[in-house]
Design an enzyme around this catalytic site. Structure first.
Site, PDB file in Angstrom:
ATOM      1  N   HIS A 120      -2.159  -0.093  -2.865  1.00  0.00           N
ATOM      2  CA  HIS A 120      -0.827   0.026  -2.270  1.00  0.00           C
ATOM      3  C   HIS A 120      -0.812  -0.519  -0.843  1.00  0.00           C
ATOM      4  O   HIS A 120      -1.856  -0.828  -0.256  1.00  0.00           O
ATOM      5  CB  HIS A 120      -0.354   1.483  -2.285  1.00  0.00           C
ATOM      6  CG  HIS A 120      -1.205   2.442  -1.499  1.00  0.00           C
ATOM      7  ND1 HIS A 120      -1.161   2.533  -0.117  1.00  0.00           N
ATOM      8  CD2 HIS A 120      -2.134   3.353  -1.897  1.00  0.00           C
ATOM      9  CE1 HIS A 120      -1.999   3.457   0.297  1.00  0.00           C
ATOM     10  NE2 HIS A 120      -2.628   3.975  -0.765  1.00  0.00           N
ATOM     11  N   CYS A 136      -7.606   5.740  -2.378  1.00  0.00           N
ATOM     12  CA  CYS A 136      -6.850   4.558  -2.793  1.00  0.00           C
ATOM     13  C   CYS A 136      -7.331   3.309  -2.058  1.00  0.00           C
ATOM     14  O   CYS A 136      -8.099   3.377  -1.104  1.00  0.00           O
ATOM     15  CB  CYS A 136      -5.364   4.762  -2.534  1.00  0.00           C
ATOM     16  SG  CYS A 136      -4.567   5.931  -3.664  1.00  0.00           S
TER      17      CYS A 136
END
Length: 250
Positions: A120, A136
């Site tokens: 992301h 992440c």
């Protein structure tokens, strides 16, 4: 045409459409691959077996936070809200940035739905290139938008910690047309600097494991200076005799 015959024709049509969709998905999975190397905090995107781009990323603060292995890209979301902080999507304060590419990791709370681990964007661009996340993979917002537009769902994502180059990792994972790694014969003798173009720059870029577009721009300059620093050379961003010798030394 009898009702039974009509039913058979409709069934065959639906079956053919389903098989076509399965084939298209399988082809996408084979033609596109994402490889993330945590040891270098870089992400490579392969399309049709060719290395298209390499991006800097941020990964987990500790080695175990970002899982390693072969996974799948299972969902794609524009402007995903940050539920933990109750921050809506598409606003500057959202730490997930403008795009989310969810990764299927066994054992997450969403039953491998791609809601826990993902690639992301970020509202902290200074963290890119470091070990900063809770698991992440963060990218610059412009980079994650580029990837979002090209990466199809269900493609494989390999996450590793390795000293190998992306061409070597691609070969290990069996990714299509693997680019030939730079060999002892694949060298150059000219001096390269900011603004240089051509084949020699591509060789340099492959040696530095960055996108080989043949243009000595900001990314190449940064990579050269980082290499020079690691080899205790003069950090001037110019690839002259000493830097060339270090690049091609065994």
């Amino acid at each position: 045409m009898s009702y039974r015959l009509k039913s058979i024709v409709v069934f065959i049509g639906i079956l053919g459409l389903s098989l076509g969709m399965i084939t298209s998905t399988a082809e996408a999975a084979q033609n596109e691959v994402i490889i993330i190397n945590k040891s270098k905090n870089q992400l490579a995107f392969y399309e049709n077996g060719k290395l298209e781009k390499v991006f800097p990323v941020a990964t987990g603060r500790t080695k175990n936070l970002t899982p390693e292995g072969k996974f799948s890209l299972v969902n794609k979301v524009k402007n995903r809200p940050w539920y933990k902080g109750n921050i809506p999507g598409g606003v500057p304060g959202n730490p997930l940035g403008p795009r989310w590419l969810g990764i299927k990791v066994p054992g997450d709370w969403g039953h491998t739905s791609g809601n826990v681990y993902g690639v992301h964007g970020t509202n902290h661009p200074s963290s890119i290139g470091t070990f900063a996340s809770s698991g992440c993979i963060r990218m610059y917002n412009k980079d994650v938008i580029w990837l979002y537009e090209r990466a199809d769902k269900n493609i494989p994502i390999y996450i590793t910690s390795s000293t190998s180059s992306f061409p070597a990792l691609a070969q290990k994972y069996g990714v299509g047309k693997v680019e030939t790694a730079v060999t002892g014969q694949d060298q150059f003798s000219d001096t390269l600097y900011y603004g240089s173009k051509g084949k020699s720059v591509k060789i340099l870029q492959r040696k530095l494991h960055i996108t080989a577009d043949g243009l000595f721009g900001p990314n190449t300059l940064s990579a050269v200076k980082k290499f020079q620093k690691s080899k205790h050379l003069v950090i001037d961003g110019i690839v002259g005799p000493h830097t060339r010798a270090a690049l091609f030394s065994k």
